[in-house]
Design a protein around this motif. Structure first.
Motif, PDB file in Angstrom:
ATOM      1  N   CYS A 114      83.315  42.520  41.363  1.00  0.00           N
ATOM      2  CA  CYS A 114      83.584  43.792  42.013  1.00  0.00           C
ATOM      3  C   CYS A 114      82.255  44.530  42.131  1.00  0.00           C
ATOM      4  O   CYS A 114      81.550  44.698  41.141  1.00  0.00           O
ATOM      5  CB  CYS A 114      84.581  44.609  41.201  1.00  0.00           C
ATOM      6  SG  CYS A 114      86.239  43.892  41.211  1.00  0.00           S
ATOM      7  N   VAL A 115      81.914  44.948  43.331  1.00  0.00           N
ATOM      8  CA  VAL A 115      80.641  45.622  43.589  1.00  0.00           C
ATOM      9  C   VAL A 115      80.845  47.127  43.361  1.00  0.00           C
ATOM     10  O   VAL A 115      81.621  47.768  44.056  1.00  0.00           O
ATOM     11  CB  VAL A 115      80.158  45.352  45.032  1.00  0.00           C
ATOM     12  CG1 VAL A 115      78.872  46.101  45.320  1.00  0.00           C
ATOM     13  CG2 VAL A 115      79.978  43.852  45.244  1.00  0.00           C
ATOM     14  N   VAL A 116      80.139  47.673  42.366  1.00  0.00           N
ATOM     15  CA  VAL A 116      80.332  49.081  42.021  1.00  0.00           C
ATOM     16  C   VAL A 116      79.246  49.990  42.589  1.00  0.00           C
ATOM     17  O   VAL A 116      79.394  51.205  42.551  1.00  0.00           O
ATOM     18  CB  VAL A 116      80.476  49.285  40.502  1.00  0.00           C
ATOM     19  CG1 VAL A 116      81.750  48.610  39.994  1.00  0.00           C
ATOM     20  CG2 VAL A 116      79.270  48.780  39.764  1.00  0.00           C
TER      21      VAL A 116
ATOM     22  N   CYS B 253      88.524  49.478  42.061  1.00  0.00           N
ATOM     23  CA  CYS B 253      87.645  48.600  41.266  1.00  0.00           C
ATOM     24  C   CYS B 253      86.246  48.486  41.861  1.00  0.00           C
ATOM     25  O   CYS B 253      85.297  48.204  41.152  1.00  0.00           O
ATOM     26  CB  CYS B 253      88.262  47.218  41.106  1.00  0.00           C
ATOM     27  SG  CYS B 253      88.246  46.221  42.598  1.00  0.00           S
ATOM     28  N   CYS B 254      86.110  48.711  43.180  1.00  0.00           N
ATOM     29  CA  CYS B 254      84.803  48.507  43.795  1.00  0.00           C
ATOM     30  C   CYS B 254      84.690  49.275  45.111  1.00  0.00           C
ATOM     31  O   CYS B 254      85.663  49.851  45.588  1.00  0.00           O
ATOM     32  CB  CYS B 254      84.558  47.015  44.028  1.00  0.00           C
ATOM     33  SG  CYS B 254      85.584  46.312  45.325  1.00  0.00           S
TER      34      CYS B 254
ATOM     35  N   CYS C  17      88.606  43.710  48.009  1.00  0.00           N
ATOM     36  CA  CYS C  17      87.671  42.682  47.549  1.00  0.00           C
ATOM     37  C   CYS C  17      88.450  41.413  47.171  1.00  0.00           C
ATOM     38  O   CYS C  17      89.652  41.480  46.881  1.00  0.00           O
ATOM     39  CB  CYS C  17      86.858  43.193  46.362  1.00  0.00           C
ATOM     40  SG  CYS C  17      87.814  43.463  44.858  1.00  0.00           S
TER      41      CYS C  17
END
Length: 67
Positions: free
Chosen positions: A26-28, A46-47, A57
Motif C-alpha cells: 500500500c503506497v502511503v 490504506c493508501c 489498490c
C-alpha cells in the motif's frame, strides 16, 4: 481480474495521471507528477490509490474479492 494501472486524481492541482500500483504494498506517500504535492491517504483508507484513484489498490482488490 486484478487491475494494476489506474488514473490518480490529485486533490491539490486536479491533475489526472496514469499510475502503476504495486501488487503487494500500500503506497502511503505519492508525489503528484504535475505539482509535486505529497499525497497521503484519507483517514480510514490504506493508501493513496484507495483515496484518490479510479481503482482500489491490488491488496484491497484482493481483500474485497474474498468477501
Amino acid at each position: 481480474m486484478m487491475k494494476h494501472e489506474t488514473v490518480l486524481h490529485c486533490p491539490v492541482c486536479h491533475n489526472d495521471s496514469d499510475a502503476l500500483m504495486p501488487d503487494d504494498a500500500c503506497v502511503v506517500v505519492y508525489p503528484c507528477p504535475q505539482c509535486g504535492a505529497l499525497l497521503r491517504p484519507k483517514p480510514g483508507d490504506c493508501c493513496v490509490f484507495c483515496s484518490y484513484a479510479d481503482d482500489l489498490c491490488p491488496p484491497e482488490q484482493a481483500r474485497t474479492a474474498r468477501e
